[in-house]
Design a protein around this motif. Structure first.
Motif, PDB file in Angstrom:
ATOM      1  N   PHE B  94      21.957  78.197  72.361  1.00 30.65           N
ATOM      2  CA  PHE B  94      20.777  77.621  71.883  1.00 30.65           C
ATOM      3  C   PHE B  94      20.644  75.976  72.355  1.00 30.65           C
ATOM      4  O   PHE B  94      19.580  75.461  72.581  1.00 30.65           O
ATOM      5  CB  PHE B  94      20.216  78.097  70.700  1.00 30.65           C
ATOM      6  CG  PHE B  94      18.943  77.656  70.197  1.00 30.65           C
ATOM      7  CD1 PHE B  94      17.777  78.069  71.129  1.00 30.65           C
ATOM      8  CD2 PHE B  94      18.665  76.599  69.316  1.00 30.65           C
ATOM      9  CE1 PHE B  94      16.532  77.495  70.814  1.00 30.65           C
ATOM     10  CE2 PHE B  94      17.500  76.267  69.045  1.00 30.65           C
ATOM     11  CZ  PHE B  94      16.446  76.651  69.686  1.00 30.65           C
ATOM     12  N   PRO B  96      21.404  73.586  74.297  1.00 29.29           N
ATOM     13  CA  PRO B  96      21.022  73.055  75.423  1.00 29.29           C
ATOM     14  C   PRO B  96      19.304  73.134  75.555  1.00 29.29           C
ATOM     15  O   PRO B  96      18.744  72.174  76.119  1.00 29.29           O
ATOM     16  CB  PRO B  96      21.569  73.905  76.673  1.00 29.29           C
ATOM     17  CG  PRO B  96      22.626  74.573  76.228  1.00 29.29           C
ATOM     18  CD  PRO B  96      22.493  74.814  74.683  1.00 29.29           C
ATOM     19  N   MET B 172      17.919  77.412  83.799  1.00 29.62           N
ATOM     20  CA  MET B 172      18.804  78.490  83.193  1.00 29.62           C
ATOM     21  C   MET B 172      19.754  77.892  82.069  1.00 29.62           C
ATOM     22  O   MET B 172      19.910  78.878  81.108  1.00 29.62           O
ATOM     23  CB  MET B 172      19.498  79.284  84.255  1.00 29.62           C
ATOM     24  CG  MET B 172      19.070  80.107  85.249  1.00 29.62           C
ATOM     25  SD  MET B 172      17.655  80.842  84.584  1.00 29.62           S
ATOM     26  CE  MET B 172      18.432  81.823  83.532  1.00 29.62           C
ATOM     27  N   TRP B 173      20.059  76.682  82.274  1.00 25.63           N
ATOM     28  CA  TRP B 173      20.687  76.207  81.126  1.00 25.63           C
ATOM     29  C   TRP B 173      19.946  76.055  79.858  1.00 25.63           C
ATOM     30  O   TRP B 173      20.641  76.234  78.748  1.00 25.63           O
ATOM     31  CB  TRP B 173      21.276  74.671  81.522  1.00 25.63           C
ATOM     32  CG  TRP B 173      22.099  74.075  80.670  1.00 25.63           C
ATOM     33  CD1 TRP B 173      23.297  74.788  80.299  1.00 25.63           C
ATOM     34  CD2 TRP B 173      22.114  72.723  80.072  1.00 25.63           C
ATOM     35  NE1 TRP B 173      24.035  73.623  79.302  1.00 25.63           N
ATOM     36  CE2 TRP B 173      23.400  72.587  79.250  1.00 25.63           C
ATOM     37  CE3 TRP B 173      21.115  71.643  79.992  1.00 25.63           C
ATOM     38  CZ2 TRP B 173      23.369  71.519  78.437  1.00 25.63           C
ATOM     39  CZ3 TRP B 173      21.200  70.629  79.163  1.00 25.63           C
ATOM     40  CH2 TRP B 173      22.317  70.606  78.569  1.00 25.63           C
ATOM     41  N   VAL B 175      17.867  78.166  78.772  1.00 28.26           N
ATOM     42  CA  VAL B 175      17.429  79.756  78.531  1.00 28.26           C
ATOM     43  C   VAL B 175      17.342  80.068  76.965  1.00 28.26           C
ATOM     44  O   VAL B 175      16.867  81.097  76.597  1.00 28.26           O
ATOM     45  CB  VAL B 175      18.128  80.851  79.341  1.00 28.26           C
ATOM     46  CG1 VAL B 175      19.374  81.218  78.721  1.00 28.26           C
ATOM     47  CG2 VAL B 175      17.290  82.121  79.568  1.00 28.26           C
ATOM     48  N   ASN B 177      15.881  79.350  74.329  1.00 27.64           N
ATOM     49  CA  ASN B 177      14.467  79.750  73.710  1.00 27.64           C
ATOM     50  C   ASN B 177      14.355  80.994  73.850  1.00 27.64           C
ATOM     51  O   ASN B 177      14.029  81.560  72.777  1.00 27.64           O
ATOM     52  CB  ASN B 177      13.626  78.867  74.659  1.00 27.64           C
ATOM     53  CG  ASN B 177      13.125  77.524  73.789  1.00 27.64           C
ATOM     54  OD1 ASN B 177      13.062  77.717  72.356  1.00 27.64           O
ATOM     55  ND2 ASN B 177      12.761  76.596  74.572  1.00 27.64           N
TER      56      ASN B 177
END
Lengths: 273, 304
Positions: B94, B96, B172-173, B175, B177
């Motif tokens: 989470f 990132p 995508m890093w 993601v 959330n």
């Protein structure tokens, strides 16, 4: 067999976590290297000799402290504005009965779907007309008028409070304002804290606001100020990384302090909808 | 509340009127009818300006949203496994997504550097030659990309990934959330359903397909819509990655970038307003379409 699948599960979990955290670790380690080290051995996670000096140098070569001050002013203003206005509006939409309430609520929710592009130009014109261009008020001001998403969040929470409390308050002769301050606010601290936290992070990270409304470098907040250095400091990656770490660290600390609030805030909005 | 209406209703009307005008902020708006819309239509046809930005956004949105649904669901399923240290793995995935976009962009510009970037280094482990990422306009999922891959299989070079793929990778890093939302939904699935499936002799994959996916479908639907809106509005990352230009080769000229530049560097407020309106209509149509199709694949739990 069971053991094998357990082991591979852990393997996959490790790998996934590693992939996601590697960029952050590299950012940290890169910020503690020299340019020369970065060029020679960029992937070494633990620098040969840690260069803490990068941080003071970054602070000296970019006016980060000034940016930080500006960011904090904006954050304080926006958090105050949002919590106050959204709580008031959400109160009006949940605890006060009026005929057009339903339509107004639909309007608020509907405006969430409106992309900011459509209102970008009129807002800009309005704010310039009011003489707020290049002032912090251009960014803080609108938060005093509410934010659809936060209004929605607070309204949903306010609706869960027992009606009897408000009934009792009314019998004690409290006005709407009294009910709001003396009953609603004290009971809703967690929800309001969530909104405050989200607004803080949002303002801290906000890039397009300052880009549109501020043009005096003295007034830049961190997010925008940092971007201005990307092109001119292209060969000073270690300093840019150090500045990014400084910029990111408070958010990470905040995240660890309020992890539950973060995660609950995100997941409830996802589920309730 | 008056303020709220003021902040939305007036801009709404003003923006619509200006979309029918020539307006540069300095001189008063001059009514020109549908001229702006005509120009948009011709650009759409010639794939320049608005047309190109729309195509770019379509590529980015479709790929990033579908990838974020797929990886989001898979990651959430993985992270819901009851193992020691579950909380740590969840936090790491989470984290990132809370990194400020500007900081993340600074970081990824470095990670994607063709010469010294980490990503190319990791790719070299699996035998993929250095990619140009942010320095070239091509995109992997395209006819040109297909040609590249087939060349590579036959022993040639491989020049696959460009700036939009870089942007997708960075998206995508973050993601996490979405993963959090899926995780919350997963924990709401009653355990009996899995037990029942087990009694029926379902294996892991069948359980995922017949229990997890249908039960998650309302949340997938929600994330699809949110993801779509968010991806169309993507601005800060493209701005930083392309240093405010939308380059290379206009490949990072997403619709929000195009809107910003035509408003605040070309000062064509009327034309920009028209563009924003068309975008709004497209977004509305896409959302409606998704809602229509949702009847066929979204299972709402009926309370019985």
């Amino acid at each position: 067999m069971k053991k094998m699948s357990q082991l591979s599960l852990y393997g996959i979990l490790w790998l996934t976590s590693a992939i996601f955290s590697l960029p952050l670790l590299l950012m940290l380690s890169g910020s503690l290297k020299t340019t020369e080290q970065l060029a020679r051995n960029p992937y070494r996670l633990w620098p040969e000799n840690i260069r803490w000096e990068n941080y003071p140098v970054a602070l000296e070569s970019m006016p980060l402290l000034r940016y930080l001050g500006n960011t904090l002013i904006l954050c304080t203003g926006c958090v105050l504005g949002t919590t106050l206005s959204c709580a008031l509006i959400a109160y009006g939409l949940s605890r006060v009965r009026w005929r057009e309430r339903k339509y107004f609520f639909a309007l608020v929710v509907g405006s969430m779907l409106l992309p900011w592009h459509v209102t970008m130009i009129p807002r800009f014109v309005l704010i310039s007309e009011l003489g707020l261009y290049n002032s912090f008020w251009a960014i803080i001001g609108p938060t005093f008028l509410g934010d659809a998403f936060f209004i929605f969040l607070l309204r949903q929470f306010f609706l869960t409070l027992p009606e009897e409390l408000f009934e009792a308050g009314r019998i004690d002769g409290l006005s709407h304002f009294g009910l709001f301050w003396k009953i609603l606010i004290p009971l809703s601290k967690p929800a309001i804290a969530t909104v405050a936290l989200f607004q803080f992070v949002q303002t801290w990270n906000d890039f397009s606001g300052p880009l549109l409304y501020l043009n005096d470098p003295q007034k830049f907040p961190l997010a925008y100020g940092l971007e201005r250095f990307v092109s001119s400091y292209g060969d000073q990656t270690h300093l840019l990384l150090a500045a990014s770490v400084l910029f990111t660290l408070p958010i990470i600390v905040l995240f660890f302090l309020a992890q539950r609030t973060f995660i609950d805030g995100i997941s409830t909005t996802g589920i309730k909808n | 509340m008056v303020g709220f209406v003021f902040l939305f209703a007036w801009p709404f009307a003003a923006s619509f009127y200006w979309s029918l005008c020539r307006f540069d902020l300095i001189n008063p708006p001059e009514f020109i009818g549908l001229e702006n819309y005509r120009r948009l239509a011709s650009e759409l046809h010639s794939q320049q300006g608005f047309g190109l930005a729309l195509t770019n956004t379509l590529y980015y949105s479709v790929i990033s949203v579908s990838l974020s649904v797929i990886t989001g669901v898979l990651l959430a399923t993985l992270l819901s496994a009851k193992v020691k240290g579950q909380a740590i793995y969840r936090t790491l995935v989470f984290l990132p997504s809370v990194i400020p976009i500007v900081a993340a962009s600074v970081l990824w510009i470095w990670l994607l550097d063709p010469e010294s970037g980490m990503i190319n280094y990791l790719l070299s482990w699996v035998g993929i030659p250095n990619q140009n990422w942010l320095n070239q306009s091509r995109s992997a999922i395209s006819p040109a990309g297909l040609t590249e891959v087939s060349q590579w299989i036959h022993g040639g070079t491989l020049n696959l990934f460009g700036s939009k793929d870089a942007l997708i990778l960075m998206t995508m890093w973050g993601v996490g959330n979405f993963v959090v939302i899926y995780l919350a939904a997963l924990s709401d699935i009653p355990g009996q359903l899995y037990e029942a499936a087990e009694i029926d002799g379902a294996n892991l994959i069948r359980k995922f397909y017949h229990v997890t996916l249908p039960m998650l479908s309302p949340v997938i639907f929600f994330n699809l819509i949110m993801g779509l809106i968010r991806s169309v509005q993507t601005f800060a990352s493209v701005y930083v990655l392309s240093e405010g230009t939308g380059e290379p080769g206009s490949s990072l000229m997403l619709i929000s970038m195009q809107l910003f530049l035509s408003a605040f560097s070309d000062f064509e407020m009327g034309y920009t307003s028209a563009m924003a309106w068309i975008l709004f209509v497209i977004l509305l149509a896409a959302t409606t379409l998704l809602f229509r199709t949702s009847k066929h694949w979204v299972h709402y739990r009926t309370s019985s």
